[in-house]
Design an enzyme around this catalytic site. Structure first.
Site, PDB file in Angstrom:
ATOM      1  N   LYS A  10       9.814   3.059   7.840  1.00  0.00           N
ATOM      2  CA  LYS A  10       9.074   3.524   6.656  1.00  0.00           C
ATOM      3  C   LYS A  10       9.230   5.037   6.464  1.00  0.00           C
ATOM      4  O   LYS A  10       9.526   5.511   5.361  1.00  0.00           O
ATOM      5  CB  LYS A  10       7.595   3.154   6.835  1.00  0.00           C
ATOM      6  CG  LYS A  10       6.633   3.867   5.914  1.00  0.00           C
ATOM      7  CD  LYS A  10       6.281   3.071   4.690  1.00  0.00           C
ATOM      8  CE  LYS A  10       5.486   3.932   3.727  1.00  0.00           C
ATOM      9  NZ  LYS A  10       5.095   3.246   2.534  1.00  0.00           N
TER      10      LYS A  10
ATOM     11  N   LYS B 194       1.998  13.028   2.687  1.00  0.00           N
ATOM     12  CA  LYS B 194       1.566  12.393   3.944  1.00  0.00           C
ATOM     13  C   LYS B 194       2.773  11.829   4.700  1.00  0.00           C
ATOM     14  O   LYS B 194       2.943  12.067   5.893  1.00  0.00           O
ATOM     15  CB  LYS B 194       0.573  11.258   3.635  1.00  0.00           C
ATOM     16  CG  LYS B 194       0.203  10.436   4.857  1.00  0.00           C
ATOM     17  CD  LYS B 194      -0.603   9.176   4.524  1.00  0.00           C
ATOM     18  CE  LYS B 194      -0.747   8.327   5.788  1.00  0.00           C
ATOM     19  NZ  LYS B 194      -1.503   7.102   5.594  1.00  0.00           N
TER      20      LYS B 194
HETATM   21  P1  NAD Z   1      -7.593   3.734   0.395  1.00  0.00           P
HETATM   22  O1  NAD Z   1      -8.193   5.046   0.780  1.00  0.00           O
HETATM   23  O2  NAD Z   1      -7.762   3.230  -0.987  1.00  0.00           O
HETATM   24  O3  NAD Z   1      -8.141   2.578   1.394  1.00  0.00           O
HETATM   25  C1  NAD Z   1      -8.478   2.774   2.738  1.00  0.00           C
HETATM   26  C2  NAD Z   1      -9.774   2.011   3.002  1.00  0.00           C
HETATM   27  O4  NAD Z   1     -10.096   2.116   4.391  1.00  0.00           O
HETATM   28  C3  NAD Z   1     -10.982   2.562   2.229  1.00  0.00           C
HETATM   29  O5  NAD Z   1     -11.564   1.532   1.457  1.00  0.00           O
HETATM   30  C4  NAD Z   1     -11.925   3.062   3.322  1.00  0.00           C
HETATM   31  O6  NAD Z   1     -13.291   2.904   2.995  1.00  0.00           O
HETATM   32  C5  NAD Z   1     -11.510   2.186   4.480  1.00  0.00           C
HETATM   33  N1  NAD Z   1     -11.895   2.721   5.796  1.00  0.00           N
HETATM   34  C6  NAD Z   1     -11.797   3.998   6.229  1.00  0.00           C
HETATM   35  N2  NAD Z   1     -12.243   4.080   7.506  1.00  0.00           N
HETATM   36  C7  NAD Z   1     -12.604   2.827   7.865  1.00  0.00           C
HETATM   37  C8  NAD Z   1     -13.140   2.277   9.062  1.00  0.00           C
HETATM   38  N3  NAD Z   1     -13.377   3.013  10.146  1.00  0.00           N
HETATM   39  N4  NAD Z   1     -13.401   0.937   9.079  1.00  0.00           N
HETATM   40  C9  NAD Z   1     -13.147   0.168   7.984  1.00  0.00           C
HETATM   41  N5  NAD Z   1     -12.654   0.644   6.823  1.00  0.00           N
HETATM   42  C10 NAD Z   1     -12.392   1.953   6.779  1.00  0.00           C
HETATM   43  O7  NAD Z   1      -6.058   3.853   0.780  1.00  0.00           O
HETATM   44  P2  NAD Z   1      -4.847   2.890   0.313  1.00  0.00           P
HETATM   45  O8  NAD Z   1      -4.171   3.498  -0.874  1.00  0.00           O
HETATM   46  O9  NAD Z   1      -5.343   1.483   0.256  1.00  0.00           O
HETATM   47  O10 NAD Z   1      -3.830   3.086   1.523  1.00  0.00           O
HETATM   48  C11 NAD Z   1      -4.025   2.434   2.763  1.00  0.00           C
HETATM   49  C12 NAD Z   1      -2.816   2.682   3.648  1.00  0.00           C
HETATM   50  O11 NAD Z   1      -1.658   2.179   2.978  1.00  0.00           O
HETATM   51  C13 NAD Z   1      -2.532   4.162   3.939  1.00  0.00           C
HETATM   52  O12 NAD Z   1      -2.110   4.281   5.275  1.00  0.00           O
HETATM   53  C14 NAD Z   1      -1.437   4.522   2.960  1.00  0.00           C
HETATM   54  O13 NAD Z   1      -0.629   5.583   3.423  1.00  0.00           O
HETATM   55  C15 NAD Z   1      -0.679   3.206   2.899  1.00  0.00           C
HETATM   56  N6  NAD Z   1       0.095   3.010   1.653  1.00  0.00           N
HETATM   57  C16 NAD Z   1      -0.482   3.253   0.439  1.00  0.00           C
HETATM   58  C17 NAD Z   1       0.271   3.049  -0.722  1.00  0.00           C
HETATM   59  C18 NAD Z   1      -0.338   3.306  -2.092  1.00  0.00           C
HETATM   60  O14 NAD Z   1       0.428   3.337  -3.065  1.00  0.00           O
HETATM   61  N7  NAD Z   1      -1.655   3.468  -2.214  1.00  0.00           N
HETATM   62  C19 NAD Z   1       1.583   2.595  -0.630  1.00  0.00           C
HETATM   63  C20 NAD Z   1       2.132   2.312   0.619  1.00  0.00           C
HETATM   64  C21 NAD Z   1       1.362   2.528   1.766  1.00  0.00           C
END
Ligand code: NAD
Length: 290
Positions: free
Chosen positions: A162, A237
């Site tokens: 990735k 990031k």
């Molecule tokens: P987001 O911030 O929308 O979701 C993360 C969730 O985790 C939140 O709802 C938060 O409340 C929850 N959380 C935080 N700490 C927690 C804990 N201790 N216990 C339970 N829940 C907890 O982020 P996202 O956009 O959904 O991204 C999630 C992951 O996917 C990241 O690592 C990001 O880099 C990766 N990602 C995101 C995208 C994108 O386009 N958004 C694309 C590829 C990869």
């Protein structure tokens, strides 16, 4: 299958919803987000994981993943698989996998590409690290949430794939944007620039599939005011994760470092936060050499 899903944010919520819609029993936990359709919420991550055959995590970063894994691993049933789909540093992925395997669990790192749109449509690509046995267990679930799952190797190999991919993406997006800005200053029409480069040796996904110039090439965030898409801060990031990995592995990645520095400036000092990562083009447009 009985599935737990921890982290139901922008990505996790639609992924969990798709698993539930396919007939699986999904129990979720999030510190803030509401229940997605079809998902039963538990009072804690450990409660969600108890009795689940596969536990997914989709969390913001490696530090949070480690904290959550400390809670999940003792609560999981013997032989269950912990599958982290977050984008995290390779070291955290490897250490969480070792912790899970030492407790008699399977473990996979399975970061995704495809963004929120791909998560909603069930068309993500999973890049997977971990054992063959764990991959075989989870593969049918990857097929619900995505269109492709590549088993890249042992623990951490998914995260490695990735961040290497996204390092290329960051560098080629910057190169494409600065070339468009130079072409402008040389009086070259943007459509002609696209017509030549997209069929010549300068072509790339950034030019051909996600062209940063509005009105040129296929529909992309540039045609929607640079609304993400893939936000510049998420690119930052991933570029930082690639530099962290390069330092740990003593790899020389000068272009990756430049890309990380430029996106850091764009997001933290300029107007990049909340814009698509292809908004590098308007950034370059307004600048001269000094
Ligand atoms: P987001 O911030 O929308 O979701 C993360 C969730 O985790 C939140 O709802 C938060 O409340 C929850 N959380 C935080 N700490 C927690 C804990 N201790 N216990 C339970 N829940 C907890 O982020 P996202 O956009 O959904 O991204 C999630 C992951 O996917 C990241 O690592 C990001 O880099 C990766 N990602 C995101 C995208 C994108 O386009 N958004 C694309 C590829 C990869």
């Amino acid at each position: 299958m009985k599935i737990a899903f921890i982290g139901l944010g922008n990505m996790g919520a639609p992924m969990a919803r798709n698993l539930a819609a396919a007939g699986h029993k999904v129990t979720g936990f999030d510190t803030a987000a509401p229940a997605p359709e079809g998902v039963t919420m538990a009072p804690s991550a450990a409660d969600a994981a108890a009795g689940a055959e596969v536990v997914f995590t989709m969390l913001p970063n490696g530090q949070i993943l480690r904290t959550v894994a400390d809670e999940l691993v003792p609560a999981m049933a013997a032989g269950a698989v912990l599958c982290d789909c977050s984008t995290v540093d390779v070291q955290s992925a490897r250490e969480v996998a070792a912790q899970a395997e030492a407790a008699g669990l399977g473990a996979l790192d399975a970061p995704v590409s495809g963004g929120v749109g791909g998560a909603a449509a069930g068309t993500l690509t999973f890049m997977v690290g971990g054992s063959d046995a764990a991959f075989v267990t989870v593969r049918p679930l990857f097929e619900i949430m995505g269109q492709k799952a590549v088993h890249c190797g042992g623990p951490g190999a998914g995260q490695a794939a990735k961040i290497c991919n996204n390092m290329i993406l960051g560098v080629t997006m910057i190169a494409t944007c600065e070339a468009f800005a130079l072409a402008d200053k040389l009086g070259l029409d943007r459509q002609k620039m696209f017509d030549v480069v997209s069929t010549s040796s300068g072509y790339s996904w950034s030019m051909n599939a996600y062209c940063p110039a509005p009105g040129v090439g296929p529909q992309s965030p540039a045609d929607n005011g640079y609304k993400p898409g893939f936000a510049a801060e998420l690119m930052l990031k991933d570029l930082r994760l690639s530099q962290q990995a390069a330092e740990g592995a003593d790899a020389d990645t000068p272009m990756g470092r430049l890309a990380a520095d430029l996106y850091a400036r764009f997001v933290e000092e300029e107007d990049g936060r909340g814009r698509d990562f292809s908004a590098m083009l308007p950034r370059f447009e307004g600048r001269g050499r000094s």
